[in-house]
Design a protein around this motif. Sequence first.
Motif, PDB file in Angstrom:
ATOM      1  N   THR A  19       0.820  -1.211   0.000  1.00  0.00           N
ATOM      2  CA  THR A  19       0.000   0.000   0.000  1.00  0.00           C
ATOM      3  C   THR A  19       0.853   1.260   0.000  1.00  0.00           C
ATOM      4  O   THR A  19       0.456   2.274  -0.572  1.00  0.00           O
ATOM      5  CB  THR A  19      -0.986   0.015   1.189  1.00  0.00           C
ATOM      6  OG1 THR A  19      -0.263  -0.117   2.409  1.00  0.00           O
ATOM      7  CG2 THR A  19      -2.012  -1.092   1.061  1.00  0.00           C
ATOM      8  N   THR A  20       2.012   1.200   0.603  1.00  0.00           N
ATOM      9  CA  THR A  20       2.897   2.368   0.603  1.00  0.00           C
ATOM     10  C   THR A  20       3.570   2.538  -0.748  1.00  0.00           C
ATOM     11  O   THR A  20       3.613   3.644  -1.296  1.00  0.00           O
ATOM     12  CB  THR A  20       3.957   2.241   1.715  1.00  0.00           C
ATOM     13  OG1 THR A  20       3.280   2.132   2.968  1.00  0.00           O
ATOM     14  CG2 THR A  20       4.875   3.443   1.743  1.00  0.00           C
ATOM     15  N   PHE A  23       1.607   4.136  -3.522  1.00  0.00           N
ATOM     16  CA  PHE A  23       1.441   5.585  -3.433  1.00  0.00           C
ATOM     17  C   PHE A  23       2.632   6.328  -4.033  1.00  0.00           C
ATOM     18  O   PHE A  23       2.513   7.487  -4.436  1.00  0.00           O
ATOM     19  CB  PHE A  23       1.280   5.966  -1.953  1.00  0.00           C
ATOM     20  CG  PHE A  23       0.730   7.331  -1.731  1.00  0.00           C
ATOM     21  CD1 PHE A  23      -0.610   7.587  -1.915  1.00  0.00           C
ATOM     22  CD2 PHE A  23       1.564   8.361  -1.366  1.00  0.00           C
ATOM     23  CE1 PHE A  23      -1.116   8.857  -1.726  1.00  0.00           C
ATOM     24  CE2 PHE A  23       1.073   9.630  -1.162  1.00  0.00           C
ATOM     25  CZ  PHE A  23      -0.276   9.881  -1.346  1.00  0.00           C
ATOM     26  N   VAL A  51      -4.279   9.022   7.413  1.00  0.00           N
ATOM     27  CA  VAL A  51      -3.007   8.309   7.529  1.00  0.00           C
ATOM     28  C   VAL A  51      -2.296   8.717   8.817  1.00  0.00           C
ATOM     29  O   VAL A  51      -1.697   7.882   9.493  1.00  0.00           O
ATOM     30  CB  VAL A  51      -2.119   8.561   6.284  1.00  0.00           C
ATOM     31  CG1 VAL A  51      -0.725   8.014   6.480  1.00  0.00           C
ATOM     32  CG2 VAL A  51      -2.756   7.934   5.053  1.00  0.00           C
ATOM     33  N   ASN A  70       2.620   3.836   7.622  1.00  0.00           N
ATOM     34  CA  ASN A  70       1.891   5.088   7.741  1.00  0.00           C
ATOM     35  C   ASN A  70       2.806   6.281   7.952  1.00  0.00           C
ATOM     36  O   ASN A  70       2.465   7.390   7.542  1.00  0.00           O
ATOM     37  CB  ASN A  70       0.818   4.973   8.817  1.00  0.00           C
ATOM     38  CG  ASN A  70      -0.321   4.118   8.329  1.00  0.00           C
ATOM     39  OD1 ASN A  70      -0.993   4.460   7.378  1.00  0.00           O
ATOM     40  ND2 ASN A  70      -0.513   2.973   8.948  1.00  0.00           N
ATOM     41  N   THR A  73       3.891   6.894   4.281  1.00  0.00           N
ATOM     42  CA  THR A  73       2.755   7.383   3.493  1.00  0.00           C
ATOM     43  C   THR A  73       2.340   8.776   3.949  1.00  0.00           C
ATOM     44  O   THR A  73       2.006   9.632   3.132  1.00  0.00           O
ATOM     45  CB  THR A  73       1.572   6.405   3.573  1.00  0.00           C
ATOM     46  OG1 THR A  73       2.015   5.116   3.136  1.00  0.00           O
ATOM     47  CG2 THR A  73       0.422   6.853   2.696  1.00  0.00           C
ATOM     48  N   ALA A  77       2.165  11.876   1.463  1.00  0.00           N
ATOM     49  CA  ALA A  77       0.881  12.558   1.276  1.00  0.00           C
ATOM     50  C   ALA A  77       0.969  14.019   1.708  1.00  0.00           C
ATOM     51  O   ALA A  77       0.444  14.912   1.030  1.00  0.00           O
ATOM     52  CB  ALA A  77      -0.222  11.833   2.043  1.00  0.00           C
TER      53      ALA A  77
END
Length: 91
Positions: A19-20, A23, A51, A70, A73, A77
């Motif tokens: 998932t990271t 991104f 996040v 997180n 991320t 982000a």
Amino acid sequence: MNLQPHQIEIIGYCAAFLTTIAFLPQAIQSWRTRDLSGISVGMYSLFTAGVGLWLIYGLMIETWPLILANALTFALALSILLLKLNTKDKK
């Protein structure tokens, strides 16, 4: 399903990695092109806050896959959000 704790943690690390890393292309494209026209300030604000909360949650329960994924991320982000806000101000 009867998994050992280390097997469960491996699943967590795999999920965190995927998932990271998913991104990362958006972040790289945003930094390179500075084209953030398709980026919604509202969506990225909510996403970044979410996040950040996942990061806090991971820290509170001391779960490294959540913390590492997180933290990275959140940094990506937040950098895109700040870039969007700075770009928006200049137009």
